[in-house]
Structure formats: structure tokens, C-alpha cells
Design a protein around this motif. Structure first.
Motif, PDB file in Angstrom:
ATOM      1  N   HIS A  63       0.831  -1.203   0.000  1.00  0.00           N
ATOM      2  CA  HIS A  63       0.000   0.000   0.000  1.00  0.00           C
ATOM      3  C   HIS A  63       0.868   1.257   0.000  1.00  0.00           C
ATOM      4  O   HIS A  63       0.595   2.219  -0.732  1.00  0.00           O
ATOM      5  N   ASP A 103       2.322   1.940  -3.470  1.00  0.00           N
ATOM      6  CA  ASP A 103       1.362   1.977  -4.575  1.00  0.00           C
ATOM      7  C   ASP A 103       1.365   3.381  -5.176  1.00  0.00           C
ATOM      8  O   ASP A 103       0.958   4.357  -4.536  1.00  0.00           O
ATOM      9  N   VAL A 127      -1.723   5.502  -5.130  1.00  0.00           N
ATOM     10  CA  VAL A 127      -2.128   6.087  -3.845  1.00  0.00           C
ATOM     11  C   VAL A 127      -1.177   7.191  -3.417  1.00  0.00           C
ATOM     12  O   VAL A 127      -1.591   8.287  -3.027  1.00  0.00           O
ATOM     13  N   GLN A 132      -7.673  -5.034   7.614  1.00  0.00           N
ATOM     14  CA  GLN A 132      -7.257  -4.262   6.447  1.00  0.00           C
ATOM     15  C   GLN A 132      -8.081  -4.661   5.224  1.00  0.00           C
ATOM     16  O   GLN A 132      -7.540  -4.911   4.144  1.00  0.00           O
ATOM     17  N   PHE A 172      -7.533  -3.035   1.798  1.00  0.00           N
ATOM     18  CA  PHE A 172      -6.272  -3.227   1.080  1.00  0.00           C
ATOM     19  C   PHE A 172      -5.965  -4.699   0.780  1.00  0.00           C
ATOM     20  O   PHE A 172      -5.197  -4.989  -0.133  1.00  0.00           O
ATOM     21  N   ARG A 176      -6.738  -6.061  -2.746  1.00  0.00           N
ATOM     22  CA  ARG A 176      -6.067  -5.259  -3.768  1.00  0.00           C
ATOM     23  C   ARG A 176      -4.585  -5.597  -3.878  1.00  0.00           C
ATOM     24  O   ARG A 176      -4.008  -5.541  -4.964  1.00  0.00           O
ATOM     25  N   TYR A 177      -3.971  -5.975  -2.750  1.00  0.00           N
ATOM     26  CA  TYR A 177      -2.527  -6.182  -2.739  1.00  0.00           C
ATOM     27  C   TYR A 177      -2.116  -7.651  -2.598  1.00  0.00           C
ATOM     28  O   TYR A 177      -1.050  -7.963  -2.119  1.00  0.00           O
TER      29      TYR A 177
END
Length: 288
Positions: A66, A69, A72, A151, A154, A157-158
Motif C-alpha cells: 500500500h 502503490d 495512492v 485491512q 487493502f 487489492r494487494y
């Protein structure tokens, strides 16, 4: 031909008496263990330790991805976060901490491959080995589930911290990396807990978690680009179950077969090659 004698007889002085004793091998199947609280206490310790291990390490991986990224944090985000070095420290540091905390209760395995290697070396019984592996896998699933719960924005997504063979690497390369990496870890475990070394140097049992944690750290540095570094089937299974991605499942066999082969080679090398003289000495004394 003369019979082989352990070199420790020369170090012990006249009389040929060793200054240490190898513990007797664990019974293959010890049903009586099922009636002892010490077994269940150890199983609980393995569950909790593996849960904490997966929670901290997978949370570190998700947090790093994160922080780096670009969508972001912008173009400079790639320079942020703890980096691969920090991830390796998270894994190695947690193993150091948890082995130190649980070694006197369960032996501090926290890894089915370590348990498998110690079982092959007759350090633990089949009953204990199976219960440890089940507890480790359940603990890993619960630890990753906590990361997903805390989390949730996130996690998916990760990549969920799941182990997969990296782009540009073949499954054979991934398997080899897992075999060699687990060999390094399990060989270190055997060396750090060797009763002969512990008898000679009183500080060694206290420091045993340190080289084990460093082994995990070093292996992660080498194999994160290849497989994300498994060397622990429970770690790989826990992330795969919670993330539930097809790629993670299709590669899952690598993170069981590789570590178990590596653990078996390490057990064979330590017990048959390095400690062969100790067993020969035991036979010599029994035949004397």
C-alpha cells in the motif's frame, strides 16, 4: 578394522566418557501422549505462535504494498515503505521472538516443515507431529483472517500476502528455491538445538532462536523475488485459504512439496552424515 569412536571421547579425557548424552529417540507412535496436558499446551502454543507470525508478517506485506502503490502515494511512492529488507526482517524477527517464547513449551516449531524434519529425526512422535501441523495450519488461517478483517480495504487489492511463483520464473525454479530455502532453515534448527553443542556451550540454548530467525531472514532476501518465500507450508496455506485466488492455489503444491523435501534432506544430512559418529559411539559403548 577398529570400530569408529566419537571424537568427543578424546575431548572428554581418560576413560572415554562423553560430556553429553543424546536424548533417546521419540517413539514413532506414542498414544499415551494423548492423555497428557503438556501435549495440548504445546499444541495451543503452536497455534497461537503461528497465528501471531502470520498476522504480523502478512500485515507487513500488505502495508508495504500500500505504501509503495503509485496510484495512492504518487510517483515517489516506490521509494516508500519498509522495502524487501523490511519484509525479510519482519519474517525473521517474528520467528526469533516466537521461537524464544515457545521453545520451552512446544519446541517452537511454528512450521510444518520443521516439525516434519524433527519427526524424521525421531525428535517428536507421529501423534505430536500431526497435531502440531494441524495447529500450525489453523493458526496460519486465523492469523491471515485477522489481517483481512483489519485491512479489508487493502487485503484483496494487494494480493493477500499469498505465495505464488513470480513472473519470469518457472515452477521448477520455484520448487528448487523452496527446497534449498527450507534446507537452510531446518539445517539451522538442527544445528542450533544439537545436544552436543548445548552441552559444551551453556549460552547456546538461550541464543538458539537467533540463528533460526537469521536463517529465515536470509532465505527471504534470496527467494522473495522467486516465490514470495514460503519455506513454511502453514504460512502458504493460510494465505491461500483466506485470499482464495486461483493462481495461489495452482502453485500451492510447490509450497508443500518443496519444504518437505528440503526438511527431509536437512534431517538426513544432519542425522546420517554429521551425527553419524555419535551413533557409532553409542553402538561401541553398548557392545563394549
Amino acid at each position: 578394522m577398529g570400530k569408529e569412536v566419537d571424537v568427543s571421547t578424546l575431548e572428554a579425557g581418560a576413560g572415554g566418557v562423553r560430556d553429553y548424552e543424546d536424548p533417546p529417540p521419540a517413539p514413532l507412535v506414542d498414544v499415551d501422549e494423548l492423555g497428557r496436558w503438556s501435549l495440548y499446551r504445546a499444541v495451543i502454543a503452536e497455534f497461537v505462535a503461528t497465528l501471531l507470525f502470520l498476522y504480523v508478517t502478512v500485515a507487513t506485506v500488505i502495508g508495504y504494498k500500500h505504501q509503495t502503490d503509485a496510484a495512492v502515494g504518487g510517483a515517489d511512492a516506490v521509494c516508500g515503505g519498509v522495502g524487501v529488507l523490511g519484509i525479510a526482517w519482519a519474517f525473521g524477527g517474528m520467528i526469533f521472538i516466537l521461537v524464544y517464547c515457545t521453545a520451552g513449551i512446544s519446541g517452537g516449531h511454528i512450521n510444518p516443515a520443521v516439525t516434519f524434519g524433527l519427526f524424521l529425526a525421531r525428535k517428536v512422535s507421529l501423534v505430536r507431529a500431526v497435531l502440531y501441523m494441524v495447529a500450525q495450519c489453523l493458526g496460519a488461517i486465523c492469523g491471515v483472517a485477522l489481517v483481512r478483517a483489519f485491512q479489508s480495504g487493502f487485503y484483496g487489492r494487494y494480493g493477500g500476502g499469498a505465495n505464488e511463483v513470480g513472473a519470469g520464473y518457472s515452477k521448477g525454479t520455484g520448487l528448487a528455491a523452496e527446497i534449498v530455502g527450507t534446507f537452510v532453515l531446518v539445517y539451522t534448527v538442527f544445528s542450533a538445538t544439537d545436544p552436543k553443542r548445548n552441552a559444551r556451550d551453556s549460552h547456546v540454548p538461550v541464543l538458539a532462536p537467533l540463528p533460526i530467525g537469521f536463517a529465515v531472514f536470509m532465505v527471504h532476501l534470496a527467494t522473495i523475488p522467486i516465490t514470495g518465500t514460503g519455506i513454511n507450508p502453514a504460512r502458504s496455506l493460510g494465505a491461500a485459504v483466506v485470499f482464495n485466488d486461483s493462481k495461489a492455489w495452482s502453485d500451492q503444491w510447490i509450497f508443500w512439496v518443496g519444504p518437505f523435501i528440503g526438511a527431509a534432506i536437512a534431517a538426513l544430512y544432519h542425522q546420517v552424515v554429521l551425527r553419524a559418529s555419535a551413533r557409532s559411539y553409542g553402538s561401541f559403548r553398548s557392545n563394549a
